[in-house]
Design a protein around this motif. Structure first.
Motif, mmCIF file in Angstrom:
data_model
loop_
_atom_site.group_PDB
_atom_site.id
_atom_site.type_symbol
_atom_site.label_atom_id
_atom_site.label_comp_id
_atom_site.label_asym_id
_atom_site.label_seq_id
_atom_site.Cartn_x
_atom_site.Cartn_y
_atom_site.Cartn_z
ATOM 1 N N UNK A 167 -14.128 -17.297 -1.630
ATOM 2 C CA UNK A 167 -13.753 -18.391 -2.521
ATOM 3 C C UNK A 167 -13.106 -17.855 -3.789
ATOM 4 N N UNK A 168 -12.472 -18.780 -4.515
ATOM 5 C CA UNK A 168 -11.824 -18.406 -5.761
ATOM 6 C C UNK A 168 -12.708 -18.735 -6.961
ATOM 7 N N UNK A 226 -15.619 -31.303 -3.025
ATOM 8 C CA UNK A 226 -15.227 -31.126 -4.420
ATOM 9 C C UNK A 226 -15.570 -29.746 -4.963
ATOM 10 N N UNK A 227 -16.200 -28.906 -4.183
ATOM 11 C CA UNK A 227 -16.484 -27.538 -4.618
ATOM 12 C C UNK A 227 -15.187 -26.754 -4.677
ATOM 13 N N UNK A 228 -15.278 -25.557 -5.224
ATOM 14 C CA UNK A 228 -14.104 -24.685 -5.310
ATOM 15 C C UNK A 228 -13.526 -24.450 -3.922
ATOM 16 N N UNK A 229 -12.293 -24.039 -3.905
ATOM 17 C CA UNK A 229 -11.635 -23.738 -2.634
ATOM 18 C C UNK A 229 -12.334 -22.554 -1.975
ATOM 19 N N UNK A 252 -9.614 -13.994 -7.004
ATOM 20 C CA UNK A 252 -8.939 -14.824 -8.006
ATOM 21 C C UNK A 252 -8.183 -15.959 -7.314
ATOM 22 N N UNK A 253 -7.824 -16.959 -8.088
ATOM 23 C CA UNK A 253 -7.038 -18.079 -7.545
ATOM 24 C C UNK A 253 -5.717 -17.592 -6.969
ATOM 25 N N UNK A 307 -3.556 -15.201 -0.050
ATOM 26 C CA UNK A 307 -4.255 -15.099 1.224
ATOM 27 C C UNK A 307 -3.874 -16.260 2.142
ATOM 28 N N UNK A 308 -3.846 -17.468 1.604
ATOM 29 C CA UNK A 308 -3.475 -18.640 2.397
ATOM 30 C C UNK A 308 -2.040 -18.541 2.896
#
Length: 173
Positions: free
Chosen positions: A75-76, A89-92, A154-155, A161-162
């Motif tokens: 996750x980010x 609604x949690x972080x990606x 990190x975001x 990555x995506x």
């Protein structure tokens, strides 16, 4: 609480992934499994048997992947300490499952899809199973997080990555 009839989901059940009833049974069983785990901190023998009756060998292999700690939550933001990993609604976040062959499969929350050969051939083409061992192992790990590894990035790394995953999946097509 589920009645005896509802909780014996797997008894004498022959899976047919084409059936709407099958989807309902799988959905009910997964919800019942989460409730069971939340009450006692483990899956009861009854739930494990029901999962095996519905998913068969796929469940056995998924349980092995989970027990061997082959699932990583990426996750980010910081991992969720309490509550369901599946809250929209949690972080990606996403999951990676390291298969028995060493291949890494990336899974997205709440999506029954994997890039493995088994998923393509047995789920999408032949429609003889509902899901693959990687997806089921990922689900197990989000319920019983005791063997789940966490990796925070990190975001920007998450976005990269995506994009990389998207590129790799299109290149395989």
């Amino acid at each position: 609480m589920a009645s005896d009839n509802e909780s014996s989901i797997g008894k004498d059940f022959t899976p047919n992934p084409y059936s709407v009833k099958y989807d309902e049974i799988v959905d009910r069983l997964l919800k019942e499994s989460v409730e069971d785990f939340e009450k006692s901190g483990k899956f009861s023998d009854k739930i494990l048997l029901s999962l095996y009756n519905v998913f068969g060998e796929v469940f056995e292999r998924a349980l092995e992947l989970h027990e061997e700690g082959r699932i990583t939550h990426i996750s980010s933001s910081a991992p969720v300490a309490k509550g369901s990993c599946y809250h929209r609604n949690n972080a990606r976040w996403l999951l990676q499952v390291k298969g028995f062959s060493g291949s890494i499969y990336t899974l997205f929350p709440e999506i029954n899809f994997c890039t493995c050969l088994s998923f393509r051939s047995q789920v999408l083409n032949d429609r003889v199973i509902f899901t693959c061992k990687h997806v089921l192992a990922g689900w197990l790990a989000t319920v019983d997080r005791g063997k789940l590894s966490y990796q925070q990035i990190t975001s920007k790394q998450f976005q990269d990555f995506l994009l990389y995953q998207s590129f790799c999946n299109h290149a395989d097509a």
